[in-house]
Design an enzyme around this catalytic site. Structure first.
Site, short mmCIF file in Angstrom:
data_model
loop_
_atom_site.label_atom_id
_atom_site.label_comp_id
_atom_site.label_asym_id
_atom_site.label_seq_id
_atom_site.Cartn_x
_atom_site.Cartn_y
_atom_site.Cartn_z
N HIS A 35 0.83 -1.14 -0.07
CA HIS A 35 -0.03 0.03 -0.08
C HIS A 35 1.06 1.14 -0.07
CE1 HIS A 35 -2.10 -3.15 2.35
NE2 HIS A 35 -3.38 -2.46 1.87
N ASP B 33 2.38 1.85 3.39
CA ASP B 33 3.18 1.18 4.06
C ASP B 33 4.55 1.64 3.71
OD1 ASP B 33 0.99 -0.62 4.32
OD2 ASP B 33 1.45 -1.63 2.44
C1 XUL Z 1 -7.35 -6.55 4.37
C2 XUL Z 1 -6.78 -6.88 3.23
C3 XUL Z 1 -5.72 -5.95 2.75
C4 XUL Z 1 -5.78 -6.33 1.19
C5 XUL Z 1 -4.90 -4.85 0.68
O1 XUL Z 1 -8.13 -7.70 4.83
O2 XUL Z 1 -6.59 -8.27 2.75
O3 XUL Z 1 -4.49 -6.22 3.04
O4 XUL Z 1 -5.11 -7.32 0.52
O5 XUL Z 1 -5.53 -3.82 0.89
#
Ligand code: XUL
Ligand code: CO
Length: 435
Positions: A100, A103
């Protein structure tokens, strides 16, 4: 450069090995069904769990030891983490990773400053990718942590929040493209509602679709040609999330003409939370030709929330790999361990143990699924079960060449059909022959 994971690169040692820091089953160069395990499994590590998850829970603080992290929100700290993450990828022999925006780089006082921080980290990631050959499986924007998104991002009732989310996705997509990312993911953590009393569901879904269409338009503008993924999950954090399961996502994508560019990223624990098995969700997506990628983890049957544990269930990974092999393998997607250690496993070496376990469990699933396919009895059974549709009026049903009148005449003349057994237990025994 200082090293933080007290191990050399993890090697394949074979099933008889008792070395905890070795693969027992994942042998990257071993060929299964004409491809190496590395090519089949396409493992990815998530930046958020590996580098940023402190292992806190709703009842207690984080426990994870992160000796590389100075605890600050600075760009320097973010840049320092990149080296540690690539040390991890190298030692685990994992080829792909996912992130993300928030992150990898800090959210600072305003959007321009946050974007600038992101650019600095992306420049470093680019260099590290070039040096190591590691690749970005997918990028995504975190549209759920900041309080501004508490009532949604692309489904927020506030157009200013919507605009902020759009700006964040625009930037994250550009960064994904700059890093030659193979995919871009949308997980709608806050795209849903807590109560319908305050919600115009129709308007929110229209807004979400418009948002995704703008993402496609922007991709075309910047030359990003990879797929977008939607990651279904029914609830947590929202009470009801719009992308609740694979079928709901497919319906949404079809309703709003998004299937050309969107596929699904299916996560094991999300399938469970939706009240389905993982193989059900994968099969729904694969049948539509839209299974893009997998977030490989598992839940805990004793806990009703998204525990994001590492996959350890060989039966489960076998079923996943049966679907993946059945669709001819991944193209742009892979197996991203969206998984974290337990709160008690707070040392850096626990990250290594966790990923060894996940990779070995999937390697076994791959080998077992390939053996089941080579054996052929399972596929033959299923094939044979539908044999009455292969010719005669069955074939006419499949080609749409019959009618209720004709079928009524057949039913009147044919008497009571003698139905064959579905043989569930026989098939369960058959699978266990291979496990
Ligand atoms: C949350 C989840 C996230 C997604 C990316 O449950 O799985 O980490 O994979 O936003
Ligand atoms: Co996920």
């Amino acid at each position: 450069m200082k090293e933080y994971f007290p191990t050399s690169k993890i090697q394949f040692d074979g099933p008889k090995s008792r070395n905890p820091l070795a693969f027992k089953h994942y042998n990257p160069d071993e060929v299964v069904e004409g491809k190496t395990m590395r090519e089949h499994l396409r493992f990815a590590a998530p930046y958020w769990h590996v580098m940023r998850n402190t292992l806190g829970d709703p009842f207690g603080d984080g426990t994870a030891q992160m000796p590389w992290d100075d605890g600050s929100n600075s760009v320097e700290n973010a840049l320092a983490r990149v080296d540690v993450f690539f040390e991890f990828l190298e030692k685990m022999d994992i080829d792909y990773y996912c992130w993300h925006d928030r992150d990898i780089a800090p959210e600072l006082n305003d959007l321009a400053a946050s974007n600038d921080a992101l650019d600095q980290v992306v420049a470093k990631l680019k260099t590290k990718q070039e040096e190591s050959g590691k690749k970005l499986l997918w990028g995504t924007a975190c549209l759920f942590t900041h309080p501004r998104y508490s009532q949604g991002a692309a489904t927020s009732p506030d157009a200013r929040v919507y605009a902020y989310a759009a700006a964040q996705v625009k930037k994250a997509l550009e960064c994904t493209n700059a890093l030659d990312g193979l995919g871009y993911t949308f997980w709608g953590g806050r795209e849903g509602y807590s109560t319908l009393l305050n919600t115009n569901m129709k308007r929110e879904l229209d807004h979400l679709a418009t948002f995704l269409h703008m993402a496609i338009e922007h991709a075309d503008k910047i030359g990003y040609t990879g797929p977008f993924y939607i990651e279904p999950k029914p609830r947590e954090p929202s009470t009801h999330q719009y992308d609740s399961d694979a079928a709901a996502c497919l319906n949404f994508l079809r309703e709003y003409n998004l299937t050309d560019r969107f596929k699904l990223n299916i996560e094991t624990n999300h399938a469970t939370l939706a009240g389905h098995t993982m193989e059900h969700e994968l099969t729904v997506a694969a049948n539509a030709g839209l299974l893009g990628s997998i977030d490989a983890n598992r839940g805990d049957t004793l806990l009703g929330w998204d525990t994001d544990q590492f996959p350890t269930d060989i039966y489960g990974t076998t079923q996943v790999m049966l679907v993946v092999l059945g669709m001819g393998g991944f193209t742009t997607g892979g197996l991203n361990f969206d998984a974290k250690r337990r709160r008690e496993s707070h040392e850096p070496i626990d990250l290594i143990h966790a990923h060894i376990g996940g990779m070995d469990t999937f390697a076994r699933g791959l080998k077992i699924a390939a053996a089941i396919r080579a054996d052929g009895r399972l596929a033959d059974f299923v094939q044979d079960r539908y044999a009455s549709f292969n010719n005669g009026f069955g074939a006419k049903i499949e080609t749409g060449m019959t009618s209720f009148e004709e079928l009524e005449a057949i039913a009147l003349a044919g008497g009571e059909p003698q139905v064959k057994s579905g043989r569930q237990e026989y098939l369960e025994n058959l699978i266990n022959e291979f496990i």
